[in-house]
Design a protein around this motif. Sequence first.
Motif, PDB file in Angstrom:
ATOM      1  N   HIS A   1       0.838  -1.199   0.000  1.00 29.18           N
ATOM      2  CA  HIS A   1       0.000   0.000   0.000  1.00 29.18           C
ATOM      3  C   HIS A   1       0.873   1.249   0.000  1.00 29.18           C
ATOM      4  CE1 HIS A   1      -3.798  -2.159   1.089  1.00 29.18           C
ATOM      5  NE2 HIS A   1      -2.933  -3.027   1.567  1.00 29.18           N
TER       6      HIS A   1
ATOM      7  N   CYS B   1      -5.438   4.360   1.286  1.00 33.99           N
ATOM      8  CA  CYS B   1      -6.733   3.706   1.089  1.00 33.99           C
ATOM      9  C   CYS B   1      -7.422   3.405   2.413  1.00 33.99           C
ATOM     10  CB  CYS B   1      -6.563   2.420   0.299  1.00 33.99           C
ATOM     11  SG  CYS B   1      -5.751   1.103   1.239  1.00 33.99           S
TER      12      CYS B   1
ATOM     13  N   CYS C   1      -4.798   2.137  -3.632  1.00 31.85           N
ATOM     14  CA  CYS C   1      -3.649   3.013  -3.422  1.00 31.85           C
ATOM     15  C   CYS C   1      -3.056   3.471  -4.755  1.00 31.85           C
ATOM     16  CB  CYS C   1      -2.582   2.298  -2.592  1.00 31.85           C
ATOM     17  SG  CYS C   1      -2.987   2.213  -0.836  1.00 31.85           S
TER      18      CYS C   1
HETATM   19 ZN    ZN Z   1      -4.111   0.385  -0.208  1.00 37.93          ZN
END
Ligand code: ZN
Length: 88
Positions: free
Chosen positions: A27, A47, A72
Amino acid sequence: MDAYAVGFARPDRWSRGRPAGESRPWHAVEAHRPPNELDGEVELAVCGAIVQVWGSQQWERVGTGRTACPECRRISGPALAPPLSRAG
Ligand SMILES: [Zn+2]
């Protein structure tokens, strides 16, 4: 300047019985400090996922791979420069 550190979704944060999430553990984390200073810190990814910063990774590199979180990637989109534009 938009800078992103790379966060790794830790196994103990994954929901039981949902192995699908394991395939995209990377991420993007908004880097308010240099990523190597954030290494090992638990941060909130863009996110909303709780991740642990992996300071040796670069989002510009990881984010273009297929193991990166799609949400992301979408949010951090302008920071990424895809080598090719492909359909799908
Ligand atoms: Zn993410």
